[in-house]
Enzyme design. Structure first.
Site, PDB file in Angstrom:
ATOM      1  N   GLU A 389     -29.862 -25.141   2.326  1.00  0.00           N
ATOM      2  CA  GLU A 389     -29.880 -25.232   0.850  1.00  0.00           C
ATOM      3  C   GLU A 389     -29.360 -23.944   0.194  1.00  0.00           C
ATOM      4  OE1 GLU A 389     -32.732 -27.684  -1.037  1.00  0.00           O
ATOM      5  OE2 GLU A 389     -33.281 -28.665   0.824  1.00  0.00           O
TER       6      GLU A 389
HETATM    7  N1  COS Z   1     -26.527 -24.410 -10.780  1.00  0.00           N
HETATM    8  C1  COS Z   1     -25.763 -24.877 -11.763  1.00  0.00           C
HETATM    9  N2  COS Z   1     -24.428 -24.611 -11.849  1.00  0.00           N
HETATM   10  C2  COS Z   1     -23.910 -23.844 -10.872  1.00  0.00           C
HETATM   11  C3  COS Z   1     -24.660 -23.339  -9.812  1.00  0.00           C
HETATM   12  C4  COS Z   1     -26.039 -23.649  -9.796  1.00  0.00           C
HETATM   13  N3  COS Z   1     -26.828 -23.211  -8.832  1.00  0.00           N
HETATM   14  N4  COS Z   1     -23.861 -22.624  -8.991  1.00  0.00           N
HETATM   15  C5  COS Z   1     -22.631 -22.667  -9.531  1.00  0.00           C
HETATM   16  N5  COS Z   1     -22.662 -23.403 -10.652  1.00  0.00           N
HETATM   17  C6  COS Z   1     -21.556 -23.719 -11.559  1.00  0.00           C
HETATM   18  C7  COS Z   1     -20.931 -22.466 -12.154  1.00  0.00           C
HETATM   19  O1  COS Z   1     -21.643 -22.047 -13.288  1.00  0.00           O
HETATM   20  C8  COS Z   1     -19.547 -22.957 -12.497  1.00  0.00           C
HETATM   21  O2  COS Z   1     -19.627 -23.708 -13.701  1.00  0.00           O
HETATM   22  P1  COS Z   1     -18.436 -23.698 -14.783  1.00  0.00           P
HETATM   23  O3  COS Z   1     -17.273 -24.336 -14.079  1.00  0.00           O
HETATM   24  O4  COS Z   1     -18.979 -24.522 -15.903  1.00  0.00           O
HETATM   25  O5  COS Z   1     -18.217 -22.244 -15.112  1.00  0.00           O
HETATM   26  C9  COS Z   1     -19.236 -23.938 -11.366  1.00  0.00           C
HETATM   27  O6  COS Z   1     -20.498 -24.332 -10.828  1.00  0.00           O
HETATM   28  C10 COS Z   1     -18.403 -23.331 -10.274  1.00  0.00           C
HETATM   29  O7  COS Z   1     -19.052 -22.136  -9.868  1.00  0.00           O
HETATM   30  P2  COS Z   1     -18.314 -20.999  -9.026  1.00  0.00           P
HETATM   31  O8  COS Z   1     -16.936 -20.800  -9.542  1.00  0.00           O
HETATM   32  O9  COS Z   1     -19.222 -19.843  -8.932  1.00  0.00           O
HETATM   33  O10 COS Z   1     -18.182 -21.742  -7.612  1.00  0.00           O
HETATM   34  P3  COS Z   1     -17.903 -21.164  -6.174  1.00  0.00           P
HETATM   35  O11 COS Z   1     -17.036 -22.132  -5.470  1.00  0.00           O
HETATM   36  O12 COS Z   1     -17.459 -19.744  -6.247  1.00  0.00           O
HETATM   37  O13 COS Z   1     -19.322 -21.235  -5.399  1.00  0.00           O
HETATM   38  C11 COS Z   1     -21.659 -20.997  -4.892  1.00  0.00           C
HETATM   39  C12 COS Z   1     -20.531 -21.015  -5.934  1.00  0.00           C
HETATM   40  C13 COS Z   1     -21.482 -19.963  -3.790  1.00  0.00           C
HETATM   41  C14 COS Z   1     -22.881 -20.696  -5.711  1.00  0.00           C
HETATM   42  C15 COS Z   1     -21.741 -22.405  -4.240  1.00  0.00           C
HETATM   43  O14 COS Z   1     -20.632 -22.660  -3.409  1.00  0.00           O
HETATM   44  C16 COS Z   1     -23.008 -22.615  -3.439  1.00  0.00           C
HETATM   45  O15 COS Z   1     -24.056 -22.881  -4.009  1.00  0.00           O
HETATM   46  N6  COS Z   1     -22.916 -22.508  -2.082  1.00  0.00           N
HETATM   47  C17 COS Z   1     -24.049 -22.822  -1.241  1.00  0.00           C
HETATM   48  C18 COS Z   1     -23.974 -24.269  -0.913  1.00  0.00           C
HETATM   49  C19 COS Z   1     -25.267 -24.798  -0.420  1.00  0.00           C
HETATM   50  O16 COS Z   1     -26.317 -24.543  -0.975  1.00  0.00           O
HETATM   51  N7  COS Z   1     -25.172 -25.577   0.650  1.00  0.00           N
HETATM   52  C20 COS Z   1     -26.305 -26.221   1.194  1.00  0.00           C
HETATM   53  C21 COS Z   1     -26.035 -27.684   1.154  1.00  0.00           C
HETATM   54  S1  COS Z   1     -27.447 -28.662   1.353  1.00  0.00           S
HETATM   55  S2  COS Z   1     -28.393 -28.052   2.901  1.00  0.00           S
END
Ligand code: COS
Length: 571
Positions: A389
């Site tokens: 997660e």
């Molecule tokens: N909640 C709400 N919105 C979110 C968010 C969150 N936790 N994380 C990112 N966003 C939004 C950003 O605000 C951005 O929105 P806008 O387009 O409106 O500005 C959009 O999503 C894209 O965000 P960003 O450009 O930061 O995306 P990235 O590709 O750089 O990645 C992370 C962001 C690293 C936070 C994301 O890839 C992530 O959460 N990775 C982990 C994945 C994960 O948890 N995997 C487990 C799967 S289930 S076991």
């Protein structure tokens, strides 16, 4: 709905106190309902769940899953209008906490189903989609899974390659493979994320969320063997020319990444409540061991070094409980953006639980290492929480960068407005920035109980440090901050400690108001210990901004890569 986020304000050096005070209350009727439910959970797990056997067989028996269906526990987080129990977020977290303390595999099967598997439908489904799927999901007639991760897309979730090709009739043809999917072998309904744009090096891919039924040709691989939570079903999920009707797009086409992220915000919070449940169970085991085990003519619990471990575990678990339920309380009050708060809860919860399981095993001595006793299984079960997660590493980056986004935008906007490059931003005073934002926020806590003046002062001091640190780093490195992971880690750690402090102060204030200082002695003492350790950590983090060996560490790692590992040998 409230638009603010307590933590996002804090990154400006401002305290949006109304979000953290007063401590969120749960309505009497919900508390009564939860007592009944938690008692039923305890009885069921005691009588029907054999955790050792589940771990050994790497499977939850069919009769246990059938009973969970009959009890309606697949529907705890599904609204009543669609046949679920419709628990509040706080209520759902409390039950998840209880279940995870009793058996991580059973609890996770239910959690993957409703915290992430069916959550997208609850949050973004149309009425028609909800009516079609949620009643069966609430009864557990169908089980749900969340299919985002792929072999080449874990932390970098946007890198998924699964592709959905739009056909002339509006339906989609889905192709790709997902991996490490919890409930992969059990699920009937999948929330699937796929690219719906053609590969283009210059453009961000468009990702769309879909609700996909197993009967449309979804396959899964064999169960993936694993270290802990062995009773859960983890498999690959394969989509080969699976036709998905247009009506099964979840949310807006091309906006699926946001769907995934918002679902994960809920998932991370539920994960934190699970870690809390496990930590509380472990503390009970550790205390029993302290009393039973004798050495040098006394019970080992009488020794200072053991008391020290217990006190640390107690204070950390207290902070975890405060952070988790402050956040669920915020969400129940209608706060929409709790992304940073839930990521903080996930990181702090998984690390606290890991320390607690490690120390509990240590207190148990060799017994802790033996497979006849539950310690080693609980340790194996706890380990995954640091990974899934969102790994704690990517979440630290997210906490820091997500928190800095607001101040970064504001600095850029104001500097642009003044036709000044960012480096010239020093012309503007902090006052002007805050005035420009115009938020109803403070720079000091005012709603804490006077008994907690020391803890509140620590909080105030380091909120200012965070605000100053963020502003200074953004002024100097605005465009480079995405690459500055050491700074991100320090910033995230400051944020985690500050959120813990705010949560402990809020809850302890409520306890003192209710029961007076003597009545709230336990809460006051735990908050005091947490605050002292948080202060030490914060001081260390602030000092490291000016003086650190970040560059040297990078060099050592680069050399280790070149050497293929550790190059020395005494021979
Ligand atoms: N909640 C709400 N919105 C979110 C968010 C969150 N936790 N994380 C990112 N966003 C939004 C950003 O605000 C951005 O929105 P806008 O387009 O409106 O500005 C959009 O999503 C894209 O965000 P960003 O450009 O930061 O995306 P990235 O590709 O750089 O990645 C992370 C962001 C690293 C936070 C994301 O890839 C992530 O959460 N990775 C982990 C994945 C994960 O948890 N995997 C487990 C799967 S289930 S076991």
């Amino acid at each position: 709905m409230r638009e603010q986020s307590f933590m996002k304000s804090l990154f400006f050096g401002s305290i949006d106190e109304g979000l953290a005070f007063p401590w969120p209350e749960t309505e009497r009727a919900e508390v009564d309902r939860l007592h009944v439910l938690v008692d039923a959970v305890r009885r069921f797990f005691e009588l029907r769940v054999d955790s050792k056997e589940i771990d050994r067989q790497a499977q939850i028996p069919g009769e246990v899953l059938a009973s969970l269906r009959e009890l309606g526990w697949f529907g705890m987080a599904i609204p009543q209008a669609f046949g679920g129990m419709g628990l509040t977020n706080t209520g759902y977290a409390r039950v998840t906490q209880e279940m995870t303390g009793l058996d991580s595999s059973v609890a996770l099967t239910l959690r993957a189903h409703q915290s992430i598997g069916a959550r997208g439908l609850v949050l973004f489904g149309t009425d028609e989609q909800k009516s079609r799927y949620l009643p069966r999901l609430a009864r557990g007639d169908d089980i749900a899974a969340f299919a985002l991760t792929e072999p080449g897309a874990g932390s970098d979730a946007a890198a998924i390659q699964t592709h959905a090709e739009r056909r002339e009739d509006g339906s989609y043809l889905l192709n790709g493979t997902k991996t490490w999917i919890t409930n992969g072998g059990l699920a009937d309904v999948f929330t699937v994320f796929a690219r719906t744009s053609r590969p283009d090096a210059d453009a961000k891919p468009k990702i769309t969320a879909f609700i996909v039924e197993r009967g449309w040709g979804v396959q899964n691989g064999p169960p993936q063997d694993k270290l802990g939570i062995r009773g859960t079903s983890t498999t690959e999920v394969i989509f080969k020319d699976v036709r998905v009707p247009a009506g099964n797009v979840l949310g807006e086409p091309g906006r699926g990444f946001k769907v995934a992220m918002q679902v994960l915000d809920s998932g991370r919070l539920a994960l934190a409540s699970g870690c809390l449940g496990l930590s509380k169970r472990l503390l009970k085991m550790a205390v029993e061991r302290c009393k039973e085990r004798r050495a040098f003519g006394r019970s080992i619990g009488e020794f200072g070094l053991i008391k020290d471990k217990i006190a640390t575990m107690m204070a950390d678990t207290w902070a975890l409980e405060c952070m988790t339920y402050l956040t669920t309380g915020m969400t129940d009050a209608g706060v929409e953006d709790f992304s940073i708060e839930s990521a903080i809860c996930k990181v702090y919860a998984s690390e606290t639980c890991w320390r607690v399981v490690n120390e509990t095993l240590q207190i148990a001595g060799a017994v802790g290492y033996m497979a006849d006793f539950p310690y080693e299984r609980l340790l194996r079960d706890a380990r995954i929480n640091l990974v899934f997660e969102g790994t704690n590493e990517i979440l630290r980056a997210f906490i820091a960068l997500g928190g800095m986004q607001g101040p970064g935008r504001e600095l850029a906007d104001v500097a642009r407005a003044m036709r000044e490059p960012i480096k010239g931003f020093g012309l503007l005073s902090d006052f002007a920035i805050r005035k420009a934002r115009g938020a109803l926020v403070r720079e000091r806590l005012t709603r804490h109980h006077a008994t907690l003046a020391r803890e509140a002062a620590i909080f105030d001091e380091y909120v200012q440090e965070l605000g100053r640190g963020v502003e200074s780093v953004l002024r100097r490195h605005l465009s480079d901050i995405a690459e500055m992971q050491y700074t991100q880690k320090r910033t995230a750690n400051m944020a985690i400690n500050l959120y813990g402090l705010a949560a402990c102060i809020s809850r302890t204030t409520r306890a003192i108001e209710r029961r007076g200082e003597e009545g709230a002695r336990r809460e006051i003492d735990l908050t005091s210990i947490f605050a002292s350790s948080a202060e030490r950590r914060l001081a260390h983090l602030v000092a490291a901004i000016a003086k650190n060996d970040d560059e040297l560490r990078k060099e050592v790692a680069t050399r280790a890569y070149a050497d293929g590992g550790y190059p020395f040998d005494v021979l």
